[in-house]
Scaffold this active site. Structure first.
Site, PDB file in Angstrom:
ATOM      1  N   GLY A  43      37.686  43.983  33.721  1.00 18.45           N
ATOM      2  CA  GLY A  43      37.498  42.717  34.428  1.00 18.45           C
ATOM      3  C   GLY A  43      36.910  42.950  35.812  1.00 18.45           C
ATOM      4  O   GLY A  43      36.761  42.029  36.612  1.00 18.45           O
ATOM      5  N   GLN A  48      36.703  41.300  43.328  1.00 21.12           N
ATOM      6  CA  GLN A  48      37.802  42.259  43.273  1.00 21.12           C
ATOM      7  C   GLN A  48      38.758  42.045  44.439  1.00 21.12           C
ATOM      8  O   GLN A  48      39.979  42.069  44.270  1.00 21.12           O
ATOM      9  CB  GLN A  48      37.254  43.692  43.328  1.00 21.12           C
ATOM     10  CG  GLN A  48      36.629  44.156  42.045  1.00 21.12           C
ATOM     11  CD  GLN A  48      37.674  44.225  40.953  1.00 21.12           C
ATOM     12  OE1 GLN A  48      37.822  43.296  40.175  1.00 21.12           O
ATOM     13  NE2 GLN A  48      38.415  45.305  40.900  1.00 21.12           N
ATOM     14  N   GLU A  97      41.662  48.051  45.133  1.00 19.99           N
ATOM     15  CA  GLU A  97      43.078  48.127  45.494  1.00 19.99           C
ATOM     16  C   GLU A  97      43.288  48.058  46.998  1.00 19.99           C
ATOM     17  O   GLU A  97      44.355  47.666  47.470  1.00 19.99           O
ATOM     18  CB  GLU A  97      43.697  49.394  44.909  1.00 19.99           C
ATOM     19  CG  GLU A  97      43.766  49.308  43.395  1.00 19.99           C
ATOM     20  CD  GLU A  97      44.330  50.559  42.763  1.00 19.99           C
ATOM     21  OE1 GLU A  97      44.891  50.450  41.678  1.00 19.99           O
ATOM     22  OE2 GLU A  97      44.204  51.646  43.346  1.00 19.99           O
TER      23      GLU A  97
HETATM   24 MO1  MOS Z   1      45.822  51.750  38.573  1.00 18.38          MO
HETATM   25  S1  MOS Z   1      47.562  50.796  38.970  1.00 18.38           S
HETATM   26  O1  MOS Z   1      45.428  51.377  36.985  1.00 18.38           O
HETATM   27  O2  MOS Z   1      44.475  51.194  39.417  1.00 18.38           O
END
Ligand code: MOS
Length: 739
Positions: free
Chosen positions: A476, A632, A699
């Protein structure tokens, strides 16, 4: 191709396709419902039967007997496989919980049987007829109760954060005792579930001793390795295919019960079987982010220079599981001569804790960045300024290691200016709009950048079309599009002349999707393969490959020009290569940085929090596709808001399971909950990261957000909540008198 010295100018720097905000090439498939997701792949193999998994009804103990006679004679039933039919299947290297086999139960909803039938309803109905005699034993399910006895324990998230049991620089205790201004507080984060939209699902088919799994998995090569180990078959007899994945968030990094039981069930049934995990099994059968208890101590001079900083985190896991590496960023984010980080691990009998959405930094930053806010207030320094004052351009534990790039100060300054931080009222609970208490909060964002080997194959055909094949996944995130952009840039093509094929274990092994390492490494692998293809093309055309340029579908060398397609007129030209890395990730600390700003309002009557606007300013190397990267980051910011305000697996401490094991009970926010989200990418290239000069981005968008929300709630209400999530019941008792 080995990447050992910092990148210089290369074809990517042309930025004709890379760096442009580009729509997803797979967008039409997604928006028309024709992207093939695992459970719906009716076309790949005929005669598919349905498997339904039975999960253990106890958290710890063993199974005495299983009576599956009634199930076997129920309508439509083809086969029943139970955990007593085999010894425990061997685990992959990154997992602790037994997936299947043997009588021992390690956690609630551990898979204990699979029923195969002609229809899903028949399989589910027959599963309810299985009678299991359990022999339960007492389990430990309470982190707070176990924490005081938890031993020091080092570990690694597998996604770029890790720490030894204890890590010291200088003399923390002495410096902390001597500090003029001190903070010593404890923060907690709860167990959380990935809650991806697409549940884990697999269709399995055997042809003789060859196994094909159409599945939903972030890391194809890990999956193939772990299937081979679990089933005791050679890896070359296994194929995984996972072209589209409806979210993973770490929950699909590993082989799970859907794949293993589909394979076992298909063998028992003698025909293909499809299995999806039900929502309760996604929460209790797979992995989750474990809860943490984090103690932060910070000491500073009256001027606000940090002299001592300690971050200690305790989390729980099954025996052989890893701790949540929540202290990692505290080794690197701020200066300070005297430092301590430590992790402790309590053995709990809950489902396995493992990687979820920025493991380590996501929960770690939720604690550290409230502590920084509290410390700034004690010092009487603006929280943006306090962070700037304690910036470091080198690894504080090893000043000979500089950061490859570090623009945290720029992120904070640019963000403060853009957000209107100067309009924030420093005094908490002082801005009121009707029944709303309004506040602003800030936090830094930090997440490491990981370099991992990644391979790809590229093929040029006589029509001038380049096809890229790699086992990279698109969960995704936009992998299809940035890989197409990379190949188009390298070969001098427009995007419509590039075809991208992903997620098949028959393709070259890529970095896969995890730890925000996918974009930079997977595109760098495609870059390497394209460099090789350019050489082959130049050679075929009789050009000097050293000075050949590729643009507009043509190859030029000196005064000679030829169509790219011309090189493949007789035969397709194929090149395969990989990127692998030298020491640049060791000699230089590679991390990504952000600032997160939040404005929100808390209802003075109900304690309900409404986020009004969020801003992230990110410094994360070259942004390959600003549109995909923004998606993202706003998704990540929404996850950060969820962690701050609502996400929490409720632990039943009597029976050891997560009670709110579906999307009705486990609340996650959506974009519509946040009216305004803005993302700014600082202009940055990182020549240490790869030929792409890019880094991870997704992230980073989570890490710090939760604390920015918590700090804004403090600014709005004057209430400092240190236990996430900050639900309204934690605010009600302290809200000012409504009037
Ligand atoms: Mo990891 S928690 O799959 O980026």
């Amino acid at each position: 191709m080995k990447f050992e010295v910092a990148a210089t100018t290369n074809p990517i720097d042309q930025l004709k396709v890379i760096g442009k905000p580009t729509d997803r090439i797979d967008g039409p498939l997604k928006t028309t419902g024709t992207a093939p997701y695992a459970y719906e792949r009716h076309d790949v193999v005929p005669n598919q039967a349905y498997g339904f998994i039975v999960g253990s009804a106890i958290a710890k103990g063993r199974i005495g007997t299983i009576d599956s006679n009634a199930a076997k004679s129920a309508p439509g039933v083809i086969a029943v496989v139970t955990t007593l039919d085999s010894a425990p299947l061997p685990n992959g290297p990154m997992n602790a919980a037994n997936l299947f086999g043997g009588p021992d139960i390690q956690h609630y909803h551990q898979a204990v049987a699979v029923v195969v039938a002609e229809s899903f309803e028949q399989a589910r109905d027959a599963a309810s007829l299985i009678r299991i005699a359990y022999v339960p034993v007492h389990g430990q399910f309470d982190l707070a109760a176990a924490a005081p006895h938890a031993p020091l324990y080092g570990g690694d998230s597998g996604e770029g954060s890790g720490a030894p049991p204890e890590h010291r620089v200088g003399k923390f205790e002495e410096a902390f005792d001597a500090a003029a201004v001190k903070l010593d507080e404890t923060y907690t984060t709860p167990d959380q579930s990935h809650a991806m939209m697409e549940p884990h699902a697999t269709i399995a088919a055997w042809q003789g001793d060859r196994l094909t799994l159409w599945t939903s998995n972030q890391m194809i090569a890990w999956g193939k390795r772990d299937v081979a180990k679990a089933l005791g078959i050679p890896p070359e007899n296994i194929r995984l295919d996972s072209p589209f994945i409806g979210g993973g968030f770490g929950g699909k990094l590993f082989l799970r019960a859907d794949a293993v039981l589909a394979a076992l069930a298909a063998r028992a049934a003698g025909r293909p079987v499809k299995v999806a995990l039900t929502r309760p099994l996604v929460a209790n059968n797979t992995t989750h982010r474990p809860a943490t208890i984090q103690r932060l101590r910070i000491g500073a001079t009256p001027e606000g220079k940090i002299t001592a900083i300690a971050h200690e985190s305790t989390s729980g896991n099954l025996k052989d599981g890893e701790p949540e590496t929540a202290v990692d960023q505290t080794k690197l984010l701020y200066a300070g001569a005297n430092r301590l980080t430590a992790m402790r691990l309590a053995v709990l009998d809950l489902p396995e804790g493992n990687a979820m959405r920025a493991p380590g930094e996501a929960p770690g930053m939720m604690a550290l960045e409230i502590a920084m806010d509290e410390m700034a207030e004690k010092l009487g320094i603006d929280p943006v300024q306090f962070r700037i004052l304690n910036d470091t351009q080198v690894d504080p534990a090893d000043p000979t290691r500089p950061f490859s790039q570090r623009q945290l100060i720029e992120c904070l300054q640019r963000g403060a200016q853009r957000f209107g931080w100067d309009k924030r009222n420093r005094k908490p609970a002082s801005v009121r709009e009707g029944h709303w208490l309004v506040g602003m909060g800030v936090a830094a964002g930090f997440r490491n950048n990981l370099l991992t080997k990644s391979a790809a194959r590229v093929r040029l055909d006589g029509k001038g079309v380049v096809t890229v094949e790699t086992d990279m996944t698109d969960i995704g995130t936009g992998s299809y599009t940035i890989i197409a952009q990379t190949a188009a840039e390298m070969m001098g093509l427009s995007l419509d002349k590039v075809v991208v094929k992903l997620g098949d274990s028959d393709f070259p092994v890529s970095a896969g999707s995890g730890g925000q390492w996918g974009a930079n490494n997977a595109t760098a692998g495609v870059y390497a393969a394209c460099i090789k293809l350019r050489d082959i093309v130049a050679q075929k055309l009789g050009f000097n490959s050293a000075n050949a340029t590729f643009s507009d579908g043509q190859v030029q060398s000196g005064n000679r020009v030829a169509a790219l397609a011309e090189a493949a007129r007789e035969n397709d030209l194929v090149a395969e290569d990989f990127i692998e890395y030298g020491d640049l990730g060791k000699t230089h600390q590679q991390s990504t940085f952000a600032s997160h700003f939040v404005e929100l309002a808390v209802d003075v009557y109900t304690g309900e929090t409404r986020i009004r606007r969020m801003l992230a300013v990110c410094a994360a190397g070259r942004i390959l596709n600003p549109k995909a990267a923004r998606s993202q980051v706003i998704g990540a910011m929404t996850m950060g808001a969820g962690a701050a305000l609502m996400e929490e697996l409720a632990v039943d401490k009597r029976y050891g399971f997560f009670v709110n094991h579906d999307l009705a009970g486990y609340e996650v926010p959506v974009h519509a909950d946040i009216p305004h989200q803005e993302v700014i990418f600082l202009d940055e290239t990182d020549p240490m990261s790869s030929p792409m000069k890019a880094k991870g981005i997704a992230e980073l968008g989570i890490c710090g957000v939760g604390a920015a929300v918590a700090n804004a709630i403090y600014n709005a209400t004057g209430m400092r909540v240190r236990d996430y999530p900050i639900r309204l019941d934690k605010l009600l008792h302290g809200l000012p008198q409504a009037s």
